[in-house]
Design a protein around this motif. Structure first.
Motif, short mmCIF file in Angstrom:
data_model
loop_
_atom_site.label_atom_id
_atom_site.label_comp_id
_atom_site.label_asym_id
_atom_site.label_seq_id
_atom_site.Cartn_x
_atom_site.Cartn_y
_atom_site.Cartn_z
N LYS A 62 3.57 7.41 8.35
CA LYS A 62 4.63 7.17 9.33
C LYS A 62 5.27 8.51 9.68
CE LYS A 62 8.83 4.44 10.08
NZ LYS A 62 9.77 3.44 9.47
N PHE A 63 5.42 8.77 10.97
CA PHE A 63 5.97 10.04 11.44
C PHE A 63 7.33 9.81 12.08
CE2 PHE A 63 1.43 10.47 11.22
CZ PHE A 63 1.25 11.72 10.66
N ILE A 64 8.34 10.53 11.60
CA ILE A 64 9.70 10.37 12.09
C ILE A 64 10.18 11.71 12.65
CG2 ILE A 64 12.09 9.80 11.47
CD1 ILE A 64 11.01 8.05 9.25
N GLY A 65 10.63 11.68 13.91
CA GLY A 65 11.13 12.90 14.53
C GLY A 65 12.45 13.36 13.94
N LEU A 123 4.34 14.37 19.23
CA LEU A 123 3.39 15.49 19.27
C LEU A 123 2.23 15.32 18.29
CD1 LEU A 123 5.90 18.50 19.46
CD2 LEU A 123 4.62 17.43 21.34
N ILE A 124 2.30 14.29 17.42
CA ILE A 124 1.23 14.05 16.44
C ILE A 124 0.14 13.21 17.09
CG2 ILE A 124 0.63 13.08 14.20
CD1 ILE A 124 2.41 15.47 13.92
N HIS A 125 -1.00 13.82 17.32
CA HIS A 125 -2.15 13.10 17.91
C HIS A 125 -2.82 12.24 16.84
CE1 HIS A 125 -6.11 12.60 19.90
NE2 HIS A 125 -5.39 12.67 21.01
N PHE A 126 -3.43 11.12 17.26
CA PHE A 126 -4.04 10.22 16.28
C PHE A 126 -5.15 10.91 15.49
CE2 PHE A 126 -6.96 9.70 19.84
CZ PHE A 126 -8.19 9.56 19.22
N PRO A 137 0.83 -1.20 0.00
CA PRO A 137 0.00 0.00 0.00
C PRO A 137 0.86 1.26 0.00
CG PRO A 137 0.18 -0.85 2.23
CD PRO A 137 0.91 -1.82 1.34
N PRO A 138 0.30 2.40 -0.41
CA PRO A 138 1.06 3.65 -0.40
C PRO A 138 1.53 4.00 1.01
CG PRO A 138 -0.94 3.87 -1.71
CD PRO A 138 -1.05 2.56 -0.99
N LEU A 139 2.82 4.32 1.12
CA LEU A 139 3.41 4.70 2.41
C LEU A 139 3.87 6.15 2.32
CD1 LEU A 139 4.70 4.24 5.22
CD2 LEU A 139 6.72 3.36 4.03
N PHE A 140 3.41 6.98 3.27
CA PHE A 140 3.80 8.38 3.32
C PHE A 140 4.58 8.63 4.61
CE2 PHE A 140 -0.05 8.11 0.78
CZ PHE A 140 0.34 8.78 -0.37
N VAL A 141 5.80 9.12 4.45
CA VAL A 141 6.67 9.38 5.60
C VAL A 141 6.72 10.88 5.86
CG1 VAL A 141 9.01 9.20 6.51
CG2 VAL A 141 8.04 7.30 5.19
#
Length: 436
Positions: free
Chosen positions: A429-432, A402-405, A390-394
């Motif tokens: 996907k969130f990367i600090g 700090l990213i709330h669901f 599936p498409p993955l967005f980073v």
């Protein structure tokens, strides 16, 4: 798609310890008592950028009781669907007759085999030379418990993967057909093929194996995978053949490009329908909900809308779903099934340029900024799409915590409004800033 790696061997040679080591988490029970693992256990893993699915199997021994026969059959099922087989042996025990028997079966399977000699940290390594007699190539010394040699083992496994990247564009689309028993899966496959490839009966559970059948429609090649009906786990006897059939159906989902989730339109949506759809969703597969037996539904002006609204309620976790109403008995709208499968596959394969992606997310953030948490506010630095299907967005952010669901859901909805991802899950996907 992800290759499948089956781990096989005699009892108590360290197969479960190895799968826990490779996966980096405790997915298999480990005990000194032989035979603890009886079911196949799946784990998605990655090594040097290559993703694959590991299958841990029960130990194969020379016993002839019901459980031993069931475990052996299940292990052989795993070998059948695997891309590569890792044969685990025990250097402390040395090469036993049972190892030779397993090696003979693996040679006949014609599958690539990587031979692992485990527990090399606690024994005389000279014993490794005995294992050359298995005729499976060079043994790789490892310690699953301490991790030594496991990297070399995975290097060899990845060398065996046959991804066929050059021919992937023209490869047949693999379409798995799943659902509860007796919803008409085999009838649909037969109708699509134009002849009776699968046995059709009113008796639930007629189909036991996952059956692959090539088909060409409109100049496009497909492989239809007809699977066994999946009943609730508590309804399946522990030693029954049906238990292994359901496992084959799960494996079919993992190796499919698109999954058709077949439901009986003449019956209310059941809990098991939801669970099967959830399994497809969690596997990250694009899918089509096929409402079969539409000819048996009492019609009114709003029948289709009411059924769609019912689906939206029961499948709220996959709000991206798309559905088609068909009748395998009469052939009504059956031609739309593969057309829709092709459509959702194209959506799952959609790649968005980095420039366009960052422009869209920039607009979304400008309209609704993240709320502050403990006095700090999340900042999205940039976005990229490294993969599809599936498409993955980073998202590169200042602090992923700090990213709330709810804001993650807002960003996903923004992507879906801008681009057509109907029928496919997408992953954010969130990367600090300090994370790698």
């Amino acid at each position: 798609m992800k290759p499948i790696v089956a781990i096989v061997g005699r009892p108590n040679v360290g197969k479960s310890t190895l799968i826990n080591r490779i996966s980096g988490r405790r997915v298999a029970i480990v005990d000194d008592m032989p035979g603890v693992t009886r079911d196949r256990i799946y784990a998605d893993c990655e090594w040097c950028g290559k993703e694959f699915t590991l299958i841990d199997t029960g130990g194969i021994d020379e016993s002839d009781d019901d459980i031993a026969r069931s475990v052996k059959r299940q292990a052989m099922d795993a070998v059948e669907i695997a891309s590569v087989v890792v044969f685990v042996t025990d250097i402390k025990q040395g090469m036993l007759a049972g190892d030779g028997d397993i090696a003979e079966v693996l040679r006949k399977s014609k599958k690539p085999v990587v031979l692992a000699v485990n527990k090399a940290d606690a024994a005389n390594r000279d014993n490794v030379y005995d294992f050359y007699g298995l005729g499976l190539g060079e043994p790789i010394l490892i310690s699953a418990e301490h991790g030594s040699g496991v990297g070399d083992l995975l290097d060899e496994v990845c060398k065996e993967f046959r991804l066929a990247e050059d021919g992937e564009e023209n490869a047949p689309l693999k379409v798995a057909v799943v659902g509860k028993p007796n919803v008409g899966k085999s009838s649909l496959v037969n109708r699509l093929l134009g002849y009776e490839r699968s046995i059709v009966s009113d008796i639930a559970g007629t189909t036991r194996d996952a059956i692959d059948t090539p088909i060409t429609v409109g100049g496009k090649d497909y492989i239809l995978i007809d699977t066994a009906g999946m009943r609730r786990k508590r309804d399946i006897e522990d030693k029954s053949i049906e238990r292994y059939s359901v496992m084959r159906a799960i494996a079919a989902i993992k190796r499919a490009d698109v999954v058709l989730i077949v439901m009986d339109a003449s019956q209310p949506i059941a809990e098991q329908d939801e669970k099967i759809a959830g399994l497809v969703h969690e596997s990250g597969k694009p899918s089509v909900v096929v409402l079969n037996k539409w000819d048996a539904v009492e019609k009114s002006t709003n029948t289709l809308k009411e059924k769609t609204d019912d689906l939206k309620e029961h499948l709220a976790f996959m709000s991206y779903f798309t559905s088609v109403s068909v009748s395998a008995l009469t052939g009504q709208r059956v031609e739309k099934i593969l057309q829709t499968a092709e459509y959702v596959w194209q959506n799952a394969s959609r790649r968005i340029s980095t420039g366009l992606l960052n422009e869209l997310i920039g607009q979304a953030v400008a309209m609704t900024e993240p709320t502050a948490r403990k006095g700090r506010k999340a900042k999205i630095l940039y976005v990229s799409q490294p993969s599809v299907c599936p498409p993955l967005f980073v998202f590169k952010v200042n602090d992923a915590k700090l990213i709330h669901f709810s804001y993650e859901r807002y960003l996903e909805n923004s992507l879906r409004r801008a681009f057509d991802f109907t029928g496919t899950p997408i992953t954010l996907k969130f990367i600090g800033r300090e994370e790698k």
